[in-house]
Design a protein around this motif. Sequence first.
Motif, PDB file in Angstrom:
ATOM      1  N   MET A   1      21.064  -1.428  13.136  1.00  0.00           N
ATOM      2  CA  MET A   1      20.759  -2.855  13.171  1.00  0.00           C
ATOM      3  C   MET A   1      20.266  -3.328  11.811  1.00  0.00           C
ATOM      4  N   SER A   2      19.428  -2.516  11.174  1.00  0.00           N
ATOM      5  CA  SER A   2      18.898  -2.886   9.857  1.00  0.00           C
ATOM      6  C   SER A   2      18.369  -1.646   9.151  1.00  0.00           C
ATOM      7  N   VAL A   3      18.347  -1.717   7.834  1.00  0.00           N
ATOM      8  CA  VAL A   3      17.752  -0.687   6.989  1.00  0.00           C
ATOM      9  C   VAL A   3      16.958  -1.426   5.917  1.00  0.00           C
ATOM     10  N   ALA A   4      15.752  -0.974   5.640  1.00  0.00           N
ATOM     11  CA  ALA A   4      14.895  -1.706   4.710  1.00  0.00           C
ATOM     12  C   ALA A   4      14.175  -0.766   3.752  1.00  0.00           C
ATOM     13  N   VAL A   5      13.932  -1.270   2.556  1.00  0.00           N
ATOM     14  CA  VAL A   5      13.204  -0.523   1.522  1.00  0.00           C
ATOM     15  C   VAL A   5      12.017  -1.364   1.067  1.00  0.00           C
ATOM     16  N   ALA A   6      10.854  -0.754   0.943  1.00  0.00           N
ATOM     17  CA  ALA A   6       9.665  -1.416   0.413  1.00  0.00           C
ATOM     18  C   ALA A   6       8.941  -0.422  -0.492  1.00  0.00           C
ATOM     19  N   ARG A   7       7.849  -0.860  -1.083  1.00  0.00           N
ATOM     20  CA  ARG A   7       7.136   0.010  -2.026  1.00  0.00           C
ATOM     21  C   ARG A   7       5.636  -0.023  -1.771  1.00  0.00           C
ATOM     22  N   GLU A   8       5.026   1.155  -1.789  1.00  0.00           N
ATOM     23  CA  GLU A   8       3.577   1.310  -1.690  1.00  0.00           C
ATOM     24  C   GLU A   8       3.017   1.562  -3.085  1.00  0.00           C
ATOM     25  N   THR A   9       1.945   0.858  -3.431  1.00  0.00           N
ATOM     26  CA  THR A   9       1.359   1.027  -4.762  1.00  0.00           C
ATOM     27  C   THR A   9       0.159   1.970  -4.771  1.00  0.00           C
ATOM     28  N   ASN A  10      -0.468   2.184  -3.618  1.00  0.00           N
ATOM     29  CA  ASN A  10      -1.599   3.113  -3.532  1.00  0.00           C
ATOM     30  C   ASN A  10      -1.071   4.486  -3.121  1.00  0.00           C
ATOM     31  N   LEU A  11      -0.824   5.327  -4.108  1.00  0.00           N
ATOM     32  CA  LEU A  11      -0.053   6.547  -3.899  1.00  0.00           C
ATOM     33  C   LEU A  11      -0.908   7.768  -3.596  1.00  0.00           C
ATOM     34  N   ILE A  12      -0.294   8.747  -2.968  1.00  0.00           N
ATOM     35  CA  ILE A  12      -0.911  10.047  -2.754  1.00  0.00           C
ATOM     36  C   ILE A  12      -1.203  10.683  -4.117  1.00  0.00           C
ATOM     37  N   LYS A  13      -2.201  11.534  -4.178  1.00  0.00           N
ATOM     38  CA  LYS A  13      -2.622  12.215  -5.406  1.00  0.00           C
ATOM     39  C   LYS A  13      -3.245  11.259  -6.418  1.00  0.00           C
ATOM     40  N   THR A  14      -3.732  10.109  -5.934  1.00  0.00           N
ATOM     41  CA  THR A  14      -4.480   9.186  -6.788  1.00  0.00           C
ATOM     42  C   THR A  14      -5.804   8.878  -6.100  1.00  0.00           C
ATOM     43  N   ASP A  15      -6.689   8.179  -6.798  1.00  0.00           N
ATOM     44  CA  ASP A  15      -8.000   7.839  -6.244  1.00  0.00           C
ATOM     45  C   ASP A  15      -7.979   6.563  -5.411  1.00  0.00           C
ATOM     46  N   THR A  16      -6.809   5.956  -5.247  1.00  0.00           N
ATOM     47  CA  THR A  16      -6.720   4.727  -4.475  1.00  0.00           C
ATOM     48  C   THR A  16      -6.706   5.025  -2.972  1.00  0.00           C
ATOM     49  N   VAL A  17      -6.956   3.997  -2.183  1.00  0.00           N
ATOM     50  CA  VAL A  17      -6.936   4.125  -0.723  1.00  0.00           C
ATOM     51  C   VAL A  17      -5.715   3.396  -0.188  1.00  0.00           C
ATOM     52  N   CYS A  18      -4.871   4.116   0.540  1.00  0.00           N
ATOM     53  CA  CYS A  18      -3.658   3.521   1.101  1.00  0.00           C
ATOM     54  C   CYS A  18      -3.955   2.956   2.481  1.00  0.00           C
TER      55      CYS A  18
END
Length: 338
Positions: free
Chosen positions: A205-222
């Motif tokens: 029905m659909s396929v979608a791509v998005a992006r996460e900026t708070n990545l694994i192996k960083t000090d950010t919180v996802c």
Amino acid sequence: MTAAATAAAVRAGIAGFGEHPFVVDTAGNSMIVAAAPYIGIDIRGAARLAELAAPAAVEAVTSSSARSIGHLPVSLFVGLPPVRPGRENDVPATVVARLREELASLCHVEKIGVIDSGHAAGTMAIERAWQAVRSGASEFALAGGVDSYLEPETLEWLERNDQVHSAGPENNAHGFIPGEAAGFVLLTTTAAARRYQLSAALELMSVAVARETNLIKTDTVCTGEGMLAMFRALAGEPPAVKVDHLYCDMNGEPYRADEFGFASIRAADLFREPDAFTAPADCWGDVGAASGPLLLMLAEAATSKRYAAGPVLAAFTSSESGERCGFLAHHRTEARAR
């Protein structure tokens, strides 16, 4: 080695984990991996990826009674592991060359696209194939992914990053089992499937791509912003349908579980049952770039074998570099009527 056997093993909860023949961890214990038993451990590097990819691609082309497409052009999209320790620079050229060779007698490979972004790469290959078919640029598109974590340098790199599941004095209960796999799917329009008398039980029905900026192996919180955006792009807001079952590449790492937890709570109206999901890494380990096509294969198997929880199935995959890609699919009307 086949899609049917793999789907049956996952449904039965069978895991093929075992000791790596010669790689040990820092505690001196053999690394536990999910190795393809039909490929010798002496086959290494790009050659191993090619050996994994070839039979999966051939099966995808031949398993849908697709012998009638032998004279037709087919676009090829391949997802690969990212540049990392243990991944050689010749991987794209070697894998594509082997696929061309193996597919030469089955179809005419025309356009080729390579995505080397890890976990989401195979699903991104499906997205490109889906767009090519929908736009009319390609009548048939073969999309897949291949990955292997079994290179010694790769396993050592994973351990340095505390990502390998282990027991004993060096216990890391929140790591994953390094695996290897390949998966490919053949896409075409409903009209072309009828015209060439090809069997199909599932429709994208659909396929979608998005992006996460708070990545694994960083000090950010996802908090799942990228995954939430992907879910909304798949189903709309409010969702036009409800997902009966979800397939995903969660592998036991807390980062991935937390991300999905945050995103699924905020997209709760998309799921009929939020906890109705399958994470097959507990059977085949983490298979990286092969995840998306294999998840689609599991959804297709559940549909064609009539054990799917409902008509609407979905999946998501998440790369460490931030790509989030998923699909939404449903039973074809003809499949439900049979």
